[in-house]
Design a protein around this motif. Structure first.
Motif, PDB file in Angstrom:
ATOM      1  N   MET A  16     -22.376  38.968  66.459  1.00 57.48           N
ATOM      2  CA  MET A  16     -21.449  39.951  65.910  1.00 57.48           C
ATOM      3  C   MET A  16     -21.971  41.352  66.214  1.00 57.48           C
ATOM      4  N   THR A  17     -21.100  42.242  66.633  1.00 55.82           N
ATOM      5  CA  THR A  17     -21.498  43.626  66.874  1.00 55.82           C
ATOM      6  C   THR A  17     -21.537  44.390  65.561  1.00 55.82           C
ATOM      7  N   GLN A  18     -22.183  45.545  65.576  1.00 55.82           N
ATOM      8  CA  GLN A  18     -22.197  46.387  64.387  1.00 55.82           C
ATOM      9  C   GLN A  18     -20.789  46.837  64.014  1.00 55.82           C
ATOM     10  N   ARG A  23     -16.583  47.033  60.099  1.00 55.18           N
ATOM     11  CA  ARG A  23     -15.170  47.409  60.064  1.00 55.18           C
ATOM     12  C   ARG A  23     -14.556  47.220  58.672  1.00 55.18           C
ATOM     13  N   GLY A  24     -13.985  48.303  58.147  1.00 51.59           N
ATOM     14  CA  GLY A  24     -13.314  48.236  56.852  1.00 51.59           C
ATOM     15  C   GLY A  24     -14.251  48.293  55.663  1.00 51.59           C
ATOM     16  N   ILE A  25     -15.562  48.368  55.913  1.00 52.09           N
ATOM     17  CA  ILE A  25     -16.538  48.406  54.815  1.00 52.09           C
ATOM     18  C   ILE A  25     -17.261  49.749  54.811  1.00 52.09           C
ATOM     19  N   ILE A  26     -17.934  50.059  55.899  1.00 55.43           N
ATOM     20  CA  ILE A  26     -18.680  51.316  56.043  1.00 55.43           C
ATOM     21  C   ILE A  26     -18.610  51.754  57.501  1.00 55.43           C
ATOM     22  N   TYR A  30     -23.699  54.161  59.454  1.00 62.02           N
ATOM     23  CA  TYR A  30     -24.310  53.859  58.164  1.00 62.02           C
ATOM     24  C   TYR A  30     -24.904  52.443  58.182  1.00 62.02           C
ATOM     25  N   LEU A  31     -24.192  51.486  58.822  1.00 60.76           N
ATOM     26  CA  LEU A  31     -24.717  50.125  58.955  1.00 60.76           C
ATOM     27  C   LEU A  31     -26.028  50.136  59.732  1.00 60.76           C
ATOM     28  N   SER A  32     -26.077  50.966  60.773  1.00 55.81           N
ATOM     29  CA  SER A  32     -27.305  51.047  61.572  1.00 55.81           C
ATOM     30  C   SER A  32     -28.482  51.493  60.709  1.00 55.81           C
ATOM     31  N   LYS A  33     -28.238  52.453  59.818  1.00 58.10           N
ATOM     32  CA  LYS A  33     -29.310  52.918  58.925  1.00 58.10           C
ATOM     33  C   LYS A  33     -29.725  51.813  57.951  1.00 58.10           C
ATOM     34  N   ILE A  34     -28.743  51.038  57.467  1.00 59.44           N
ATOM     35  CA  ILE A  34     -29.064  49.926  56.555  1.00 59.44           C
ATOM     36  C   ILE A  34     -29.929  48.900  57.280  1.00 59.44           C
ATOM     37  N   GLU A  35     -29.505  48.539  58.508  1.00 56.60           N
ATOM     38  CA  GLU A  35     -30.227  47.514  59.261  1.00 56.60           C
ATOM     39  C   GLU A  35     -31.650  47.939  59.612  1.00 56.60           C
ATOM     40  N   ASN A  36     -31.853  49.233  59.742  1.00 63.21           N
ATOM     41  CA  ASN A  36     -33.190  49.731  60.067  1.00 63.21           C
ATOM     42  C   ASN A  36     -33.970  50.129  58.814  1.00 63.21           C
ATOM     43  N   LEU A  46     -23.521  45.980  50.076  1.00 62.61           N
ATOM     44  CA  LEU A  46     -24.349  44.867  50.564  1.00 62.61           C
ATOM     45  C   LEU A  46     -23.647  43.532  50.349  1.00 62.61           C
ATOM     46  N   ASP A  47     -22.957  43.405  49.207  1.00 60.13           N
ATOM     47  CA  ASP A  47     -22.243  42.166  48.914  1.00 60.13           C
ATOM     48  C   ASP A  47     -21.123  41.922  49.918  1.00 60.13           C
ATOM     49  N   PHE A  48     -20.403  42.994  50.283  1.00 58.51           N
ATOM     50  CA  PHE A  48     -19.336  42.885  51.286  1.00 58.51           C
ATOM     51  C   PHE A  48     -19.908  42.455  52.646  1.00 58.51           C
ATOM     52  N   LEU A  49     -21.007  43.086  53.027  1.00 57.30           N
ATOM     53  CA  LEU A  49     -21.621  42.754  54.325  1.00 57.30           C
ATOM     54  C   LEU A  49     -22.116  41.312  54.351  1.00 57.30           C
ATOM     55  N   CYS A  50     -22.772  40.887  53.263  1.00 59.24           N
ATOM     56  CA  CYS A  50     -23.279  39.515  53.205  1.00 59.24           C
ATOM     57  C   CYS A  50     -22.147  38.501  53.192  1.00 59.24           C
ATOM     58  N   SER A  51     -21.047  38.838  52.517  1.00 64.80           N
ATOM     59  CA  SER A  51     -19.886  37.930  52.482  1.00 64.80           C
ATOM     60  C   SER A  51     -19.306  37.743  53.876  1.00 64.80           C
ATOM     61  N   ARG A  52     -19.229  38.843  54.630  1.00 62.75           N
ATOM     62  CA  ARG A  52     -18.687  38.742  55.991  1.00 62.75           C
ATOM     63  C   ARG A  52     -19.608  37.897  56.872  1.00 62.75           C
ATOM     64  N   LEU A  53     -20.901  37.977  56.600  1.00 63.87           N
ATOM     65  CA  LEU A  53     -21.870  37.175  57.360  1.00 63.87           C
ATOM     66  C   LEU A  53     -22.016  35.754  56.818  1.00 63.87           C
ATOM     67  N   LYS A  54     -21.377  35.521  55.649  1.00 64.99           N
ATOM     68  CA  LYS A  54     -21.456  34.205  54.988  1.00 64.99           C
ATOM     69  C   LYS A  54     -22.904  33.851  54.622  1.00 64.99           C
ATOM     70  N   ILE A  55     -23.618  34.831  54.083  1.00 66.75           N
ATOM     71  CA  ILE A  55     -24.973  34.589  53.594  1.00 66.75           C
ATOM     72  C   ILE A  55     -25.067  35.088  52.153  1.00 66.75           C
ATOM     73  N   ASN A  56     -26.066  34.605  51.427  1.00 65.16           N
ATOM     74  CA  ASN A  56     -26.276  35.047  50.054  1.00 65.16           C
ATOM     75  C   ASN A  56     -26.956  36.407  50.020  1.00 65.16           C
ATOM     76  N   LEU A  57     -26.559  37.222  49.065  1.00 70.76           N
ATOM     77  CA  LEU A  57     -27.205  38.517  48.890  1.00 70.76           C
ATOM     78  C   LEU A  57     -28.655  38.327  48.455  1.00 70.76           C
ATOM     79  N   ILE A  58     -28.867  37.376  47.549  1.00 66.36           N
ATOM     80  CA  ILE A  58     -30.212  37.088  47.057  1.00 66.36           C
ATOM     81  C   ILE A  58     -30.820  35.979  47.905  1.00 66.36           C
TER      82      ILE A  58
END
Length: 417
Positions: A16-18, A23-26, A30-36, A46-58
């Protein structure tokens, strides 16, 4: 692991690209800064991003899964082929269901190592390309495995200088007293020794092989002890310590017989043959080679067939050499070993006394460039000498000097330890 690194890892794993993730979240920036890990985002983002990736936040730590991964890696290193594929399939299913990022990262690394064992180089290359995108988030122990496995990958591609650079990079982590098993240390030392042997650094090979051998002896690992003795024999020979070389081969022979391992015994006979050949005892060498040939499997027989061909050539028994050349071509038809196609073609020219323009073109444009590219120093010297003589006999001295310079450069590399 920090949440930004986790998000980056899973995004790359899912191709998946950044832009697609953000898209539609941030914003993408800004995502690049989060990832780094340069900013702290809100729980909602973070919850939105994790949901799109289908992973748990915790993140959840799965200790049994980690143990299974390292048990699988142990089996890879110790060549337990009967269980590797089954365990790979089982672990792949478990990894798809886990939220333990650390386990996922180790799986990706060990999967790369497994693909090298299976000789699936195309898939391994694709995995490595992806791993390289997030290797900077590795903890120190992961970086150790990355360097070691990339070193092995380059070794299998005959890129020995690059392989050594990565393996030495892995070795630096051993000096940091990270928690590695002794068998892991031995495996790295042996890998470094093998690579140094390809680069003809005999003194260093002997040093590293003894590091590995001391550990294998303490663990009563007879197979690896035998392999170390063979490697010592090869490199004592290069140091012209012929008695030590023969002693190492006979020690490895006893171990091979104790293990009832025909393939290993065949390797010992081959190397004893090479020892005799080095001392111009070609008749004795041929007998050892033929004894070894009876024990080796077909894919491993090409080097012995070529060695027999060479020994008969040195004895000026051209009819016998031609017979073994034909045997070599037959074996080559069933094996993808391009190195031997060059050897056999060179000796086809020599045996048929066809040192003509076609021979010159083949040697200049194909054969010697191949051995230079694959850092086969012994053959670079041998075949460059043939070319230098070829040109001298035709009074083309400038061309001869080119090959003498190649010989000089190659010999210098073997002397710098």
């Amino acid at each position: 692991m920090e949440i930004g690194s986790r998000i980056r890892f899973y995004r790359i794993q899912q191709n998946m690209t950044q832009e697609e993730l953000s898209r539609g979240i941030i914003s993408t920036s800004y995502l690049s800064k989060i990832e780094n890990n340069q900013t702290t985002a809100s729980i909602e983002v973070l919850d939105f991003l994790c949901s799109r990736l289908k992973i748990n936040l915790i993140e959840e730590e799965e200790i049994p899964l980690m143990k299974s991964l390292f048990d699988w890696y142990h089996d890879i290193v110790h060549r337990r082929q009967d269980t590797l594929k089954k365990r790979y399939e089982e672990l792949r299913e478990k990894i798809h269901a886990t939220s333990d990022t650390t386990a996922m990262l180790y799986f990706v690394l060990f999967e790369f190592r497994y693909l090298l064992t299976e000789r699936d180089f195309a898939e391994a290359e694709a995995k490595l390309e992806k791993i390289s995108l997030y290797k900077d988030i590795f903890e120190e122990k992961m970086t150790y495995y990355y360097e070691k496995f990339v070193g092995l990958h380059h070794y299998l591609q005959s890129k020995y200088s690059s392989a050594l650079m990565h393996l030495k990079g892995a070795e630096r982590f051993l000096t940091k007293h990270l928690p590695f098993e002794k068998w892991e240390e031995a495996d790295l030392y042996y890998s470094i020794a093998l690579t140094l042997s390809q680069l003809r650094k005999a003194a260093l090979v002997i040093q590293y092989t003894h590091f590995a051998l001391n550990i294998y002896q303490s663990r009563y690992d007879l197979m690896r002890c035998a392999e170390c003795q063979i490697l010592l024999g090869i490199n004592y020979l290069r140091c012209e310590e012929y008695e030590k070389s023969e002693e190492s081969y006979h020690l490895s022979m006893k171990l091979a017989q104790q293990l009832n391992h025909n393939g290993l015994l065949g390797m010992v006979y081959h190397n004893l043959g090479f020892l005799k050949s080095t001392n111009d005892l070609y008749e004795e060498a041929i007998q050892y080679y033929k004894d070894g040939l009876k024990l080796k499997g077909e894919p491993e027989s090409l080097n012995t067939v070529f060695s027999i061909l060479y020994a008969y050539y040195q004895l000026d028994q051209k009819d016998e050499s031609k017979k073994w050349l034909e045997k070599g071509w037959e074996l080559l038809a069933h094996n993808d070993r391009s190195e031997y196609s060059y050897h056999f073609k060179i000796y086809n020219y020599l045996l048929n006394e066809q040192l003509n323009d076609e021979f010159e073109s083949f040697m200049k444009e194909e054969a010697i460039p191949y051995f230079l590219d694959h850092e086969k120093l012994h053959y670079i010297v041998e075949y460059s000498e043939i070319m230098a003589n070829f040109y001298e006999e035709r009074h083309r001295y400038k061309a001869a000097v080119v090959y003498y310079n190649i010989i000089k450069s190659s010999l210098k590399k073997t002397l710098i330890n």
